[in-house]
Every structure is written in structure tokens, then in C-alpha cells.
Design a protein around this motif. Structure first.
Motif, PDB file in Angstrom:
ATOM      1  N   GLU A 254      21.877  34.823  28.016  1.00  0.00           N
ATOM      2  CA  GLU A 254      21.099  34.802  29.046  1.00  0.00           C
ATOM      3  C   GLU A 254      19.737  34.526  27.974  1.00  0.00           C
ATOM      4  O   GLU A 254      18.811  33.788  28.414  1.00  0.00           O
ATOM      5  N   GLU A 255      20.120  34.591  27.104  1.00  0.00           N
ATOM      6  CA  GLU A 255      19.878  34.615  25.874  1.00  0.00           C
ATOM      7  C   GLU A 255      19.230  33.130  25.777  1.00  0.00           C
ATOM      8  O   GLU A 255      18.281  32.390  25.319  1.00  0.00           O
ATOM      9  N   VAL A 256      19.805  32.343  25.846  1.00  0.00           N
ATOM     10  CA  VAL A 256      20.282  30.723  25.306  1.00  0.00           C
ATOM     11  C   VAL A 256      19.506  30.247  26.376  1.00  0.00           C
ATOM     12  O   VAL A 256      18.378  29.646  26.397  1.00  0.00           O
ATOM     13  N   ARG A 257      19.351  30.270  28.255  1.00  0.00           N
ATOM     14  CA  ARG A 257      19.026  30.075  28.466  1.00  0.00           C
ATOM     15  C   ARG A 257      17.144  30.559  28.843  1.00  0.00           C
ATOM     16  O   ARG A 257      15.900  29.223  29.002  1.00  0.00           O
TER      17      ARG A 257
ATOM     18  N   HIS B 144      22.346  27.931  18.443  1.00  0.00           N
ATOM     19  CA  HIS B 144      22.623  29.082  19.375  1.00  0.00           C
ATOM     20  C   HIS B 144      23.717  27.837  19.830  1.00  0.00           C
ATOM     21  O   HIS B 144      24.613  28.621  20.463  1.00  0.00           O
ATOM     22  N   LEU B 145      22.928  27.059  20.141  1.00  0.00           N
ATOM     23  CA  LEU B 145      23.902  25.501  20.536  1.00  0.00           C
ATOM     24  C   LEU B 145      25.092  25.206  19.723  1.00  0.00           C
ATOM     25  O   LEU B 145      25.335  24.539  20.051  1.00  0.00           O
ATOM     26  N   ARG B 146      25.036  25.406  18.046  1.00  0.00           N
ATOM     27  CA  ARG B 146      26.493  25.061  17.533  1.00  0.00           C
ATOM     28  C   ARG B 146      26.989  24.825  17.791  1.00  0.00           C
ATOM     29  O   ARG B 146      28.041  24.176  17.441  1.00  0.00           O
ATOM     30  N   GLN B 147      27.663  26.677  18.779  1.00  0.00           N
ATOM     31  CA  GLN B 147      28.948  26.087  18.775  1.00  0.00           C
ATOM     32  C   GLN B 147      28.967  26.160  20.543  1.00  0.00           C
ATOM     33  O   GLN B 147      30.285  25.411  20.793  1.00  0.00           O
ATOM     34  N   ARG B 148      28.521  26.261  20.815  1.00  0.00           N
ATOM     35  CA  ARG B 148      28.785  25.944  22.299  1.00  0.00           C
ATOM     36  C   ARG B 148      28.030  24.950  22.866  1.00  0.00           C
ATOM     37  O   ARG B 148      29.347  24.241  23.642  1.00  0.00           O
TER      38      ARG B 148
ATOM     39  N   ALA C 248      34.247  35.962  25.395  1.00  0.00           N
ATOM     40  CA  ALA C 248      33.592  35.051  23.746  1.00  0.00           C
ATOM     41  C   ALA C 248      32.975  33.710  23.972  1.00  0.00           C
ATOM     42  O   ALA C 248      31.760  33.916  23.698  1.00  0.00           O
ATOM     43  N   ASP C 249      33.260  32.948  25.190  1.00  0.00           N
ATOM     44  CA  ASP C 249      32.231  32.267  25.546  1.00  0.00           C
ATOM     45  C   ASP C 249      30.426  32.427  25.138  1.00  0.00           C
ATOM     46  O   ASP C 249      29.401  31.747  25.076  1.00  0.00           O
ATOM     47  N   SER C 250      30.306  33.706  26.148  1.00  0.00           N
ATOM     48  CA  SER C 250      29.092  34.233  27.047  1.00  0.00           C
ATOM     49  C   SER C 250      28.791  34.462  26.220  1.00  0.00           C
ATOM     50  O   SER C 250      26.719  34.046  26.363  1.00  0.00           O
TER      51      SER C 250
END
Length: 851
Positions: A8-11, A35-39, A206-208
Motif C-alpha cells: 500500500e505504501e509503495v502504491r 522499495h521495488l528492489r525485491q518486488r 512476506a510479499d506484501s
């Protein structure tokens, strides 16, 4: 800048970015990339392409750290280290320098430099503590524990407890990280059921939270836990899903881990050649990390799979390589395991001396490190080498190694290994000719298999219960949130879901307590109506030939006749479900006709068919039907899937018990045959000396109670050696067999005849005096003398001498006891033998009696 944030914070960050410009735009872009480094590694790299890396301060440090972690996920360890060095030069704040140490530790982990890795992890902890960034500090402490920084599992547990106490309540990301530590700790201790809920939670959450790598590691651990608990179906499905997910991410290290895990399961499942292909790919993906733990594990699994495939020379080479890698990594328990497997390879290559040295080294290291399971493997290897090569100078026999292994297994509770070991022990005893011990070991193997089958079935039920508990906890949390936000309708729906889960738990316990189709159907019929609408229900069991389903069904609660369904039938959804091993939902509108036949007396508009599968084995199909249109939604389908899992476990239990009962019956028959063989003279078919003596002693004990003593007759063929010398041993065997049959045919029903050895026979006559014994012996002598025996068309004259005896009656000063049955028989035999000796001295072919 936070270490991990929610989706939610990334969005929110992404939505805000277009409104920014200048320095704020650069800061926002770097923050989003971080914050996208793993996503999404590719997206993170794209975001950073237009940003210069020459700026100083925190912004430049974060840019280099993000690029470094992206490089790490792409397995570019050199690039990751270079970015880390640039970040270190730009980082001024302790928190940023801690992030650099954290990145360097992961690079060193990939290279297999464990001591340096732990040093960097400790440096990260020190920096975070100095920065008073307590959330980062918590993550660093958790990472240190996962890396094996604490010497014992007790120390790890204490540190986890400290984290929970100091951070109460734990932030979501840190709670997930600590749960992963607790899961791995439980796994290392062999508490797989305890590990499952922790691993399930981490894998789901974990993913979220941005912990993609930790979530995948939890998934790999969960697959291994399923395998150890006997749920091979769930394990295989999860392994395949993890492989697909890691390939989608494009992370070589985790793709390699997923391939190794799936390859291991394939090898254990009897498909070593397929496993070899996967394990070779696993190694190739991280070929630039030849000292890493992932490479070492893949090499070990590859060697083991090659050994299972019979490619022994290559297996020995790979196992030797794996041993060196694990030793350099300081993974001594794994070294002990690999040495034990290597010993088996060397033995099969015909190198027994090296095999013994390797197995002995494995045993010593396993005991030194307390690795009890690898101690068992080493002992088994020693037994295999000794059995395969008949080590004549050995002071310890193969059975002694296996017995020692069993003691270890009994101590640590390894039911599966117990059954295997008893089977190996049975074969070892059989190899040395100890059939009685072999039979005893085989019986214990059957018992252990029964215990293991029961344990695995229980594990399946417990796994279902764990999933239920995990789901209940999730729903409870959602329920509380919905209540706090006044979403009353959502809360009511969740309450209904919780009630459903509780009801399912009770039904599952009832189902798994039944071991027959009728009982399972009865439970379903009684209970499922409280959950949803059902008018027809059936369980179709697959026959052993795999070609036919036998359907047992209830229509409106009443049994209907059994029906046989060909599994190839195109007009049967149950057959289709069995063929495709997937659930089928058939929904018809009013007036619509089905394209397949639907069971039941009345019209069915909704029908669900689910496969009953346990450990990849199809047992049958569960069918649930309703007359209503679109009667079953997602809630009902989840209920049916859960009930199908419970029913499959119950049916597997029943089949296992039937098979074990049949095996035990066969074992009892074999045991009876063995007892008969042990008591029977193999040539003549009458009782042997051991059996005869046991019968005589039993009769003497009985006679002491009744006061009626037995008589003993000993008979010996006259000049038997002449028959062997003149006509040959086959003729002698014919004479012995004929005389034995003659003696057996002339005795009374209550008498016992036996062959005492060579050409000597004996008869025990209960409740007989000396005169009766002498008369009986004389009849036998005459019958032998007149027996028409022939060999090669020529008559074979045979005579026999007999000695008869009874025990003397106690005198007037006697206490009435002549000792125990053993001493009484010895005394009686001595008297009869003296009488027989006298008959021989007096010219043979006569009867002499002695008291």
C-alpha cells in the motif's frame, strides 16, 4: 528511509511521483526504486537509469545500495560488491553504513565466505544500534540468526524471545522475519509440524511487506516440511509453484534453490534421471558462485541422485566435491551425511577399504557434532560395506551396526527409518542363516511400517488442522479489523466463515476415525447438511487395477446399489475426474440436459466431483450433488476440498491397515512354517531331536502331576554304514525315510516319534510301563526286519536294535521327586541308551529293556 514497507505504501509513493520535480523527483524515484528492489528488480533498475550516481550524501548512498541489491538478485556478486563499496564511500550516517554491511554480508554469503559474512552482519548490528534505528536492528539480528550466528538452537530461541519481548508488539515486517527464524529453528530440531504454521504465515505475508526473498525461502522450507510429514502431493505442488515464481522473478540463486528442492523430491520419489537434469541446471545457474552453500547443496543432491540412478563413478566424484565444499563452509553435520553416502558409492565401486574408512569417518563426525540422523546413515553404510564385501577380519558384524542404528532411531523417534532398518536387519540375519532372527526383524519392520503409516496419516490430519488454525487466525484478525471499522456485514460473513472452519474441524476428526466407505458416507451425510445443501453423495473407490471405480452412494440419505464405473467412460464425470485428477463443477439451468450422465434418482442441477489423493496416489472420487441451480459457491467448494482431503486420509488409513493385516497374516503363516521346519527333520519329515526332547520333557512334567510315567524306546539301524558304502548315500536316505515312516505309522496317537541323529530313532510312550514298551519295541523290530525295501530293483535287508527304559519308582525314603524334567529326561535317555548298547553287544536285531 524505511527498510521495508507495505504494498500500500509503495502504491502511494508511485502515485505521488508524477507530481514531484527537481530534487524531490530524484528523491522520490530513488525511494520508490529502493522499495521495488525485491518486488520488481527490472523496474527498479529502469527507474534508476536516468539518475546520476555522482551525488554525495544519503541520496547517493541509497542509489548505490539499490543498484547493489538489484545486482545481487541477478547473481552479479562482483557488481553488487562494487556498488556496496561506492555506497560505503557516500554513506555518512550509521544506518546507511549498516545497510552497506548488510549488503556485503549477503554478497559474502553467496561466495560461501561464512566467517566474513558473520563479521559483516555483526558490523550491521553495531551500526544500527549506534543509529538507534531499532527496526533495522531487529531485522539485522534476525538475519544473523538465520545465518547461523548463534551456536545452539537454545541460544537462537532465547534471542527470538528477546526480540519479541523488546519490540512488543513487533512491526509487521519484523514479525514476519522473526517468524522465519522460529520456523527454521523448529525445522532444524525436526519439529516439522511446529515449523509449518510459521512458514505458512511468512510465505503468505512476506510479499506484501517487501520481503520477497524471505517469503520464497519460507516456501522452500514449507515444501521440505510437507515432504518430511509425508504430504508429497502438497510438497510437489509447492515446489513446482516456487520454481515458476522464481523463474518469473529471474533470480538465479533462488531459481537454483527451487530446482534443487524439486530435484531432491523427484529423486526421493523414484525419478532420479529427471532429478539429475534439474540439479545440473541448478548448479549451472550459480556456476559463478562455486563456493556458496547453494552450490554445495546442489552438488550433494546431484551426487545422491546419480547414485540412485546407478551412475556410481560419477556419483562418487560429485559427492567428494560436495564434501570439500561443505567442509570449507563449516557445515560439519552435512559433511558427516555426505561421507556416509560416499561410503556407499565407494562400496559399490568395489573399493571396500576406502568405503570403510569413509563410513567410519562419517560416524565419528556425526557423533562429534551430535547429528544423530547422520549417525544412523553412517552405521547403515558400515553395515552395507561389511555385508557387500564379507569383511572377514571385522570384529563387528553388520547386524551389530544395524542394531546400533536402531537404538539411535528409537531414541530420536524416527519411525520411517525404523521400518527401513528392521527390513535391512532382517536381510542381514537371513544372509548369515539366522532365519528365526530374520523373521523377528521382519515382524518388527511390519509393525514399524504400520506405525509409520499411522503417523503419516496423523500428520495429514494435523497438517489440515494447522491450515485450519492458520486460516482461522487470519480470519480472526480480519474480523477484528472489520469490527473496528464498523463493517458489520463483512464481520457477519467472517463470523460465518469461522463457524464453518470450526465445524469442518469436528467433521474431519469424525471422518478420519472411520476406516470404511460406509462409515465415511454416514459421517458426511449426518454433518454436511449443517454446512450446505446436499441431496446426493458418493465415494467411488479406484480398484487396484486402476481401471475401475466402485461407487458407494447415498441418495436423499438412503443407500443405493453399488455401481462399477470404467475409468475410461466418457459419459461419467466421476471417471473424468479420476482420469484428470482435478475437481469438476457441473452447473445446469432449469431444463438444461447434461452432456454426461448424472447419478441420483432426481434431477441434479449442481454437481461437484473431487479427486481423493494422498501422497500423489489416487484413491477415488468424492461426488456431492444438489437439485438446486448454482447451489455451490466458492465457500462450498472450499468446504468440499477440505472434506475430500479428510476422506482421502481416512481411506488411505483403511487401505494401509488392510495391507498390513494381510502382510501380518502372511508373516504368521511364514512363522508357522518356520517353526515347523525348525521342529522337523528335513530328510524324514518326523520331529527332529530338539523337538522330540521338548515333547519328552513336557510329558515328564505332566507325568509328575499324574503319577503315570512314560517309557522311552531308542532304536538304531544295524550295520547302516554298509548300506551307504555299498549302495550309496541316496540308498541310505531311502532306508532312513522308509524306517521313519514305518515307525510313525505303527505308533499310537499319543506316542511321539523322532530322529535323534544319524540312524538313531526314538519313541516316547506316555503312561506306559516297561513291559508295554518292550512289547511295542518288539513289534517295531519285526516290522523293520520284514519291510520290503528295494533299491535299483534289488532288495535291501534292514534290521534294527531297540533299547527300552522307564524311570525307577521312588523308594520309601524318597521325597517323591527325581529332579526337574531336564534331569529326568537325561536319566531316562541314559537308561534307554544303555539298553540299546546291550542289544548291539548281544548280536543286534533284538530288544533289551532296562529299569
Amino acid at each position: 528511509m524505511q527498510f521495508y514497507v507495505t504494498d500500500e505504501e509503495v502504491r502511494r509513493q508511485e502515485a505521488r511521483l508524477p507530481s514531484l520535480d527537481g530534487l524531490q523527483r530524484r528523491q522520490g524515484t530513488i525511494l520508490l526504486a529502493w522499495h521495488l528492489r525485491q518486488r520488481d528488480v527490472e523496474r527498479a533498475e529502469q527507474l534508476l537509469q536516468g539518475i546520476d550516481g555522482d551525488a554525495a550524501g544519503p541520496l547517493a548512498a541509497r542509489l548505490f545500495l539499490t543498484r547493489g541489491e538489484c545486482a545481487l538478485h541477478r547473481a552479479a556478486l562482483g557488481g553488487a560488491e562494487q556498488f556496496a563499496r561506492h555506497a560505503l564511500a557516500a554513506a555518512k550516517e550509521p544506518a546507511a553504513r549498516g545497510d552497506v554491511a548488510h549488503l556485503l554480508a549477503r554478497v559474502l554469503e553467496g561466495r560461501g565466505e561464512r566467517h566474513l559474512e558473520l563479521e559483516q552482519r555483526q558490523i550491521a548490528i553495531d551500526h544500527y544500534r549506534a543509529a538507534q534505528d531499532f527496526e533495522r536492528l531487529g531485522h539485522a539480528r534476525a538475519a544473523y540468526l538465520i545465518a547461523g550466528g548463534e551456536p545452539t538452537q537454545d541460544a537462537t530461541a532465547a534471542e527470538c524471545a528477546a526480540l519479541r519481548r523488546e519490540y512488543s508488539p513487533l512491526p509487521p515486517a519484523l514479525a514476519t522475519h522473526v517468524a522465519l527464524v522460529e520456523a527454521f529453528s523448529a525445522f532444524q530440531l525436526g519439529r516439522f509440524l511446529d515449523a509449518v504454521p510459521h512458514l505458512t504465515r511468512v510465505y503468505a505475508e512476506a510479499d506484501s511487506l517487501g520481503l520477497i526473498e524471505q517469503g520464497l525461502r519460507a516456501g522452500l522450507g514449507l515444501a521440505s516440511a510437507y515432504s518430511n510429514l509425508g504430504d508429497r502431493e502438497s510438497c510437489g505442488a509447492l515446489c513446482e509453484g516456487l520454481l515458476a515464481r522464481t523463474r518469473q522473478l529471474g533470480w538465479p540463486r533462488l531459481i537454483s534453490h527451487a530446482l534443487s528442492n524439486l530435484g531432491r523430491q523427484l529423486a526421493d520419489g523414484g525419478a532420479p534421471e529427471r532429478a539429475i537434469l534439474m540439479l545440473e541446471e541448478a548448479r549451472e545457474l550459480i556456476a559463478d558462485q562455486p563456493r556458496s552453500r547453494g552450490y554445495a547443496v546442489a552438488t550433494y543432491y546431484l551426487g545422491d541422485a546419480l547414485l540412485a540412478a546407478g551412475r556410481v563413478q560419477v556419483a562418487a566424484t560429485e559427492l567428494a566435491h560436495a564434501e570439500n565444499l561443505m567442509r570449507d563452509l563449516g557445515a560439519l553435520p552435512e559433511v558427516a551425511c555426505i561421507r556416509a553416502v560416499s561410503a556407499q558409492a565407494l562400496s559399490r565401486l568395489g573399493r571396500p577399504k576406502e568405503a570403510l574408512e569413509k563410513a567410519q569417518a562419517a560416524l565419528e563426525l556425526a557423533r562429534e557434532t551430535g547429528a544423530r540422523m547422520w549417525e544412523v546413515e553412517a552405521l547403515r553404510s558400515l553395515a552395507e560395506v561389511h555385508m557387500s564385501h564379507a569383511v572377514s577380519h571385522a570384529k563387528v558384524k553388520p547386524v551389530e551396526f544395524l542394531e546400533a542404528a536402531l537404538q539411535v532411531v528409537d531414541h530420536i523417534g524416527g519411525h520411517h527409518e525404523s521400518g527401513q532398518l528392521h527390513g535391512e536387519l532382517s536381510r542381514a540375519y537371513e544372509a548369515v542363516g539366522d532365519l528365526a532372527a530374520a523373521l523377528k526383524a521382519e515382524r518388527k519392520a511390519r509393525e514399524a511400517e504400520k506405525t509409520e503409516a499411522h503417523r503419516r496419516a496423523n500428520n495429514m490430519v494435523l497438517l489440515a488442522q494447522v491450515r485450519y488454525d492458520t486460516e482461522k487466525q487470519r480470519l480472526d484478525a480480519e474480523h477484528q479489523r472489520s469490527l473496528l471499522t464498523a463493517e458489520a456485514s463483512r464481520a457477519r460473513a467472517l463470523e460465518t466463515s469461522l463457524e464453518t472452519l470450526a465445524h469442518l474441524g469436528h467433521i474431519g476428526q469424525e471422518i478420519t476415525a472411520r476406516h470404511d466407505v460406509a462409515g465415511i458416507l454416514d459421517v458426511l451425510n449426518q454433518q454436511i447438511g449443517n454446512l450446505t445443501e446436499v441431496h446426493y453423495m458418493a465415494v467411488s473407490l479406484l480398484e487396484k487395477d486402476g481401471k475401475t471405480l466402485i461407487r458407494s452412494a447415498l441418495d436423499e440419505g438412503k443407500p443405493i446399489p453399488l455401481r462399477r464405473i470404467d475409468i475410461t467412460a466418457l459419459d461419467s464425470n466421476a471417471a473424468r475426474c479420476a482420469r484428470e485428477r482435478r475437481e469438476i463443477l457441473q452447473e445446469l439451468e432449469i431444463g438444461e440436459k447434461p452432456d454426461t450422465l448424472t447419478a441420483g434418482v432426481l434431477t441434479t442441477h449442481t454437481a461437484w466431483f473431487g479427486p481423493l489423493i494422498v501422497q500423489e496416489k489416487l484413491l477415488g472420487v468424492l461426488t456431492i450433488q444438489s437439485r438446486s441451480v448454482r447451489a455451490y459457491g466458492e465457500r462450498e467448494l472450499l468446504v468440499f476440498r477440505t472434506l475430500a482431503a479428510y476422506a482421502a486420509v481416512a481411506l488411505a488409513n483403511a487401505a494401509a491397515y488392510r495391507e498390513l493385516d494381510a502382510a501380518n497374516a502372511q508373516l504368521r503363516r511364514a512363522e508357522a512354517e518356520l517353526r515347523a521346519l525348525a521342529a522337523t527333520d528335513s530328510l524324514t519329515g518326523i520331529p527332529n531331536r530338539r523337538s522330540f526332547v521338548a515333547s519328552a520333557e513336557a510329558e515328564l512334567k505332566r507325568s509328575r502331576r499324574t503319577g503315570k510315567s512314560p517309557a522311552l524306546i531308542l532304536g538304531d539301524l544295524d550295520h547302516f554304514k554298509r548300506i551307504n558304502d555299498s549302495l550309496g548315500h541316496p540308498a541310505g536316505d531311502m532306508v532312513l525315510t522308509a524306517v521313519a515312516l514305518l515307525l510313525a505309522s505303527l505308533k499310537r496317537t499319543i506316542d511321539t516319534v523322532g530322529r535323534m541323529g544319524g540312524e538313531e530313532f526314538a519313541l516316547l510312550l506316555p503312561e506306559s510301563d516297561l513291559e508295554a514298551a518292550e512289547a511295542a519295541a518288539e513289534r517295531l523290530r519285526q516290522a523293520v526286519e520284514t519291510a520290503p525295501l528295494r533299491w535299483d530293483g534289488r532288495p535291501v535287508p534292514v534290521t534294527m536294535s531297540f533299547g527300552c527304559a522307564v524311570l525307577p519308582r521312588p523308594g520309601p525314603d524318597s521325597t517323591g521327586s527325581l529332579g526337574d524334567a531336564n534331569s529326568q529326561f537325561d536319566q531316562l535317555f541314559k537308561l534307554a541308551d544303555e539298553a540299546l548298547y546291550a542289544a548291539k553287544n548281544e548280536g543286534r536285531n533284538r530288544t533289551v529293556a532296562r529299569r
